[in-house]
Scaffold this motif. Structure first.
Motif, PDB file in Angstrom:
ATOM      1  N   ASN A  68       0.816  -1.219   0.000  1.00  0.00           N
ATOM      2  CA  ASN A  68       0.000   0.000   0.000  1.00  0.00           C
ATOM      3  C   ASN A  68       0.851   1.271   0.000  1.00  0.00           C
ATOM      4  O   ASN A  68       0.450   2.302   0.553  1.00  0.00           O
ATOM      5  CB  ASN A  68      -0.962   0.022   1.191  1.00  0.00           C
ATOM      6  CG  ASN A  68      -2.002  -1.072   1.102  1.00  0.00           C
ATOM      7  OD1 ASN A  68      -2.586  -1.299   0.045  1.00  0.00           O
ATOM      8  ND2 ASN A  68      -2.223  -1.773   2.204  1.00  0.00           N
ATOM      9  N   THR A  69       2.014   1.200  -0.608  1.00  0.00           N
ATOM     10  CA  THR A  69       2.861   2.384  -0.763  1.00  0.00           C
ATOM     11  C   THR A  69       2.855   2.763  -2.247  1.00  0.00           C
ATOM     12  O   THR A  69       3.767   2.436  -2.990  1.00  0.00           O
ATOM     13  CB  THR A  69       4.297   2.114  -0.274  1.00  0.00           C
ATOM     14  OG1 THR A  69       4.807   0.925  -0.901  1.00  0.00           O
ATOM     15  CG2 THR A  69       4.327   1.926   1.223  1.00  0.00           C
ATOM     16  N   GLN A  70       1.786   3.457  -2.628  1.00  0.00           N
ATOM     17  CA  GLN A  70       1.579   3.773  -4.038  1.00  0.00           C
ATOM     18  C   GLN A  70       1.331   5.259  -4.261  1.00  0.00           C
ATOM     19  O   GLN A  70       0.987   5.999  -3.335  1.00  0.00           O
ATOM     20  CB  GLN A  70       0.342   3.032  -4.566  1.00  0.00           C
ATOM     21  CG  GLN A  70       0.459   1.536  -4.631  1.00  0.00           C
ATOM     22  CD  GLN A  70      -0.832   0.937  -5.166  1.00  0.00           C
ATOM     23  OE1 GLN A  70      -1.621   0.406  -4.407  1.00  0.00           O
ATOM     24  NE2 GLN A  70      -1.041   1.047  -6.467  1.00  0.00           N
ATOM     25  N   LEU A  71       1.469   5.657  -5.508  1.00  0.00           N
ATOM     26  CA  LEU A  71       1.000   6.967  -5.913  1.00  0.00           C
ATOM     27  C   LEU A  71      -0.523   6.992  -5.834  1.00  0.00           C
ATOM     28  O   LEU A  71      -1.173   5.961  -6.004  1.00  0.00           O
ATOM     29  CB  LEU A  71       1.415   7.266  -7.359  1.00  0.00           C
ATOM     30  CG  LEU A  71       2.901   7.377  -7.682  1.00  0.00           C
ATOM     31  CD1 LEU A  71       3.091   7.455  -9.196  1.00  0.00           C
ATOM     32  CD2 LEU A  71       3.504   8.589  -7.010  1.00  0.00           C
ATOM     33  N   PRO A  72      -1.125   8.173  -5.622  1.00  0.00           N
ATOM     34  CA  PRO A  72      -2.587   8.266  -5.680  1.00  0.00           C
ATOM     35  C   PRO A  72      -3.062   8.269  -7.132  1.00  0.00           C
ATOM     36  O   PRO A  72      -2.303   8.585  -8.046  1.00  0.00           O
ATOM     37  CB  PRO A  72      -2.873   9.608  -5.011  1.00  0.00           C
ATOM     38  CG  PRO A  72      -1.649  10.419  -5.271  1.00  0.00           C
ATOM     39  CD  PRO A  72      -0.503   9.444  -5.236  1.00  0.00           C
ATOM     40  N   ASP A 106      -3.840  -2.638 -13.046  1.00  0.00           N
ATOM     41  CA  ASP A 106      -3.904  -3.138 -11.671  1.00  0.00           C
ATOM     42  C   ASP A 106      -3.358  -2.145 -10.652  1.00  0.00           C
ATOM     43  O   ASP A 106      -3.910  -1.989  -9.559  1.00  0.00           O
ATOM     44  CB  ASP A 106      -3.123  -4.454 -11.560  1.00  0.00           C
ATOM     45  CG  ASP A 106      -3.785  -5.593 -12.310  1.00  0.00           C
ATOM     46  OD1 ASP A 106      -4.952  -5.420 -12.719  1.00  0.00           O
ATOM     47  OD2 ASP A 106      -3.135  -6.639 -12.507  1.00  0.00           O
ATOM     48  N   TYR A 107      -2.273  -1.476 -10.996  1.00  0.00           N
ATOM     49  CA  TYR A 107      -1.659  -0.528 -10.060  1.00  0.00           C
ATOM     50  C   TYR A 107      -2.622   0.613  -9.740  1.00  0.00           C
ATOM     51  O   TYR A 107      -2.834   0.963  -8.576  1.00  0.00           O
ATOM     52  CB  TYR A 107      -0.372   0.021 -10.672  1.00  0.00           C
ATOM     53  CG  TYR A 107       0.420   0.943  -9.769  1.00  0.00           C
ATOM     54  CD1 TYR A 107       1.221   0.439  -8.755  1.00  0.00           C
ATOM     55  CD2 TYR A 107       0.370   2.320  -9.952  1.00  0.00           C
ATOM     56  CE1 TYR A 107       1.968   1.279  -7.939  1.00  0.00           C
ATOM     57  CE2 TYR A 107       1.114   3.178  -9.148  1.00  0.00           C
ATOM     58  CZ  TYR A 107       1.911   2.652  -8.138  1.00  0.00           C
ATOM     59  OH  TYR A 107       2.631   3.492  -7.328  1.00  0.00           O
ATOM     60  N   ARG A 110      -4.966   4.817  -4.059  1.00  0.00           N
ATOM     61  CA  ARG A 110      -5.816   5.707  -3.269  1.00  0.00           C
ATOM     62  C   ARG A 110      -6.604   6.654  -4.156  1.00  0.00           C
ATOM     63  O   ARG A 110      -6.144   7.067  -5.209  1.00  0.00           O
ATOM     64  CB  ARG A 110      -4.954   6.570  -2.338  1.00  0.00           C
ATOM     65  CG  ARG A 110      -4.216   5.851  -1.273  1.00  0.00           C
ATOM     66  CD  ARG A 110      -3.232   6.813  -0.588  1.00  0.00           C
ATOM     67  NE  ARG A 110      -2.049   7.053  -1.408  1.00  0.00           N
ATOM     68  CZ  ARG A 110      -1.249   8.103  -1.279  1.00  0.00           C
ATOM     69  NH1 ARG A 110      -1.516   9.021  -0.378  1.00  0.00           N
ATOM     70  NH2 ARG A 110      -0.190   8.244  -2.050  1.00  0.00           N
ATOM     71  N   GLY A 111      -7.787   7.045  -3.672  1.00  0.00           N
ATOM     72  CA  GLY A 111      -8.521   8.150  -4.256  1.00  0.00           C
ATOM     73  C   GLY A 111      -9.283   7.823  -5.520  1.00  0.00           C
ATOM     74  O   GLY A 111      -9.464   6.663  -5.894  1.00  0.00           O
TER      75      GLY A 111
END
Length: 678
Positions: free
Chosen positions: A179-183, A249-250, A255-256
């Protein structure tokens, strides 16, 4: 009514080469080496570190894996320990700068490597639309070369690109799991900026070199062409795979909501361990060690101060015209010219800054939109590459005027610089992509965007040249060439810090005030707009025609040019507040835009671009003002402690001759220099 055109923000010309932050103190180990031995030992540490790092990862693009991050961590710890065996007290003040800089780098790299999710300890993770490393690396891998031999050597780079992008793909997958992703709001822009990357035509980014190689190759080169073609096909496949994954998928797991600029959950502070990682990003960019809350408060305070000074300028202009309401021409959506009125002084005698900002964004303040036809100047040939030749010739006329007027003033504050710079208009095909201006050290050129819709206003001429050219980035570059220290380590030559480089350029914008560019200073150190030493002189200028007759006289010219300096300074003030607002305070893209619109004369398009920049390029925006404030503090310290012994030329020489340093090291360097002058 008014339409603010997208100026396209200046993108920083370089990326920081090393990480930075730690303490910078005078403690040292207790070895018995003398001064010469300590220096030799320190240089050996630097050389061995570079050698071992190159041996660890000799790939063209660098290996982006957790294993590589761990291996670098081992070397960083090893060589920090080796450095600390050197007796710092035995070093000269010059060598202490190098010692402290290397220690600074190792300390922060170790600190980042000790945090969870090591992949965030590199500028490559995450790559975003603002600095799309997939695209830039693909462009490098697919570039056109000159000879078959060069293509033979470059084949390994193409192959390395495929390994690099595949490893990056794996890192993004791990980021999705953790869960360390770009929004989503940034992923859309990231994918859109990668469209050119996955084209599969002969002129596609990854195929440019291959297409050219086929025109050079003879019968003896058929095998190379086949190998090169296979390598390019694999590179394209890897590129398509990562872009497809990011768009699929990414993004789904991110988020958001796509396109939602009101989403407040977009910053790094909302990620697992995000607050700690964000502080690390702030530290390596600002190099002054302030917390997110401290930087946010600093930004808010500076914004308020600058806004008050903007109000002084607005009131001065209204008084100059003996009216509370200014009028100007503007173009409506159909391109028809209209006349607008801007009530700058309210009924209660307060200043309406929003209306003043709108007035300064009207057509008369932009080259090529002011109704003038400028041609036949000495810059006509240079302007043949521009989309609007008349705008280009008008702009170069003014920019060269300021350059020539300011040269004599600048020379009083610095050692003589032999290297000159030229003003080069950006070619039409690059105007929409290259930003408003930049400085190129390799060609010693100030590159200027003269496109009427994407260039800066006329009131930015003075501050832009001070920042980018003399005595800004051009002087930084010239000093490194003309006044290099005698024994500067190779490691230090490769160091680059945004806080130092951009802090210096901001400082030179302020130095314009000290040099009287906008007029003599009052008791508070603010310009009076009288007797300026820059482009707005009392004599020798016809203000009925200069810049299209937009000024009543020299004083108004100085006041509005000074506003340009204020507005650029305000941009950097706002960056402290907005970057920390997004990543530590829960601001949305819209919150950032509202803040910038209320506090500056930036155009709507510029504000839109800037807001996404701060969300994407985490922590970098705080570096500009952070560096400036340290330099300004050291100046005041030097002037206070040295009194009549203070020399502008010597102070600037001490700042420039060693090249880039973390700002904490700058503090130590200037403090030691002050002590040596007493």
């Amino acid at each position: 009514m008014k339409k603010r055109y997208h100026r396209i923000s200046v993108i920083a010309a370089s990326i920081v080469a090393s990480f930075a932050l730690a303490g910078c103190n005078d403690d040292s180990s207790s070895t018995n080496t003398d001064s010469k031995d300590s220096k030799v030992a320190m240089h050996a540490v630097f050389d061995d570190y570079q050698s071992d790092m190159k041996e660890l990862d000799g790939s063209a693009l660098g290996q982006v894996t957790d294993e590589m991050a761990a291996s670098r961590q081992v070397l960083d710890k090893k060589y920090l320990a080796e450095l600390e065996k050197v007796d710092r007290n035995q070093l000269s003040d010059e060598d202490k700068i190098y010692y402290d800089t290397f220690k600074f780098d190792r300390d922060l790299a170790i600190r980042g490597g000790d945090l969870p999710n090591q992949r965030f300890g590199t500028f490559d993770i995450p790559s975003t639309h603002f600095y799309n490393y997939i695209e830039s690396n693909a462009e490098y891998a697919g570039k056109e070369l000159k000879t078959v031999k060069e293509y033979q050597d470059h084949l390994a780079v193409v192959q390395d690109y495929t390994r690099w992008v595949t490893n990056l793909h794996d890192q993004y997958i791990q980021g999705q799991v953790e869960n360390t992703q770009l929004p989503k709001v940034l992923i859309d822009r990231y994918v859109a900026s990668s469209a050119e990357l996955i084209k599969d035509t002969d002129d596609a980014m990854l195929k440019v070199g291959l297409t050219h190689l086929k025109t050079l190759a003879g019968d003896d080169d058929k095998l190379l062409v086949l190998q090169y073609e296979r390598a390019v096909d694999e590179a394209l496949a890897a590129s398509k795979a990562i872009v497809t994954y990011l768009a699929g998928d990414y993004k789904t797991a991110a988020r958001g909501t796509a396109g939602d600029i009101t989403d407040k959950n977009i910053g790094w502070g909302d990620l697992p361990n995000g607050k700690v990682w964000y502080q690390w990003q702030l530290d390596r960019n600002s190099t002054i060690g302030k917390s997110a809350d401290e930087l946010n408060k600093l930004g808010e305070d500076l914004v308020a101060d600058a806004k008050a000074e903007m109000e002084r300028v607005a009131r001065f202009i209204a008084d100059k015209h003996s009216t509370d309401t200014l009028t100007a021409k503007w173009l409506d959506d159909k391109g028809a010219e209209q006349t607008a009125s801007y009530k700058v002084i309210n009924a209660d005698k307060t200043v309406n800054l929003s209306n003043f900002f709108d007035y300064l964004n009207s057509e008369a303040f932009f080259y090529g939109r002011d109704g003038r036809t400028i041609s036949g100047t000495e810059y006509a040939k240079a302007c043949e590459v521009a989309s609007s030749k008349t705008a280009c010739e008008a702009a170069l006329t003014d920019y060269y005027k300021f350059k020539n007027d300011a040269n004599d003033v600048v020379a009083k504050y610095f050692k003589a610089i032999k290297t000159d710079y030229k003003i080069v208009p950006i070619a039409a095909e690059r105007e929409l992509y290259d930003g408003v201006a930049s400085y190129s050290g390799s060609s010693t050129s100030f590159n200027l965007n003269t496109n009427p819709k994407y260039s800066l206003q006329k009131w930015n001429v003075s501050t832009l040249l001070l920042h980018e050219a003399a005595p800004g980035h051009h002087f930084q570059n010239a000093y490194s060439l003309e006044y290099p220290p005698a024994d500067k380590p190779e490691y230090i030559k490769g160091v680059w810090y945004t806080a130092y480089a951009e802090g210096w350029a901001l400082y030179t914008e302020w130095l314009g005030l000290e040099m009287g560019i906008y007029g003599e200073l009052n008791a508070n150190g603010k310009p009076t707009f009288k007797d300026g030493t820059g482009m707005c002189k009392t004599t020798g200028v016809d203000y009925t025609s200069f810049q299209g007759g937009i000024y009543a006289d020299a004083e108004e010219c100085n006041a509005i040019q000074y506003f340009g300096s204020l507005n650029e300074a305000q941009l950097r003030n706002m960056r402290l507040a907005v970057d920390t607002g997004i990543h530590a305070k829960g601001w949305s893209i819209q919150d950032a835009r509202n803040y910038m619109d209320a506090n500056s004369a930036l155009g709507d398009g510029d504000i839109a671009s800037e807001s996404f920049r701060y969300a994407a390029y985490v922590g970098q925006a705080v570096s500009y003002k952070s560096g400036y404030l340290v330099i300004k503090e050291m100046l005041e310290k030097a002037q206070s402690e040295l009194g009549s012994n203070f020399s502008w030329i010597e102070f600037h020489d001490q700042l420039l001759k060693y090249g880039d340093q973390p700002m904490e090291v700058v503090e130590t360097s200037i403090t030691n220099w002050i002590a040596s002058k007493k």
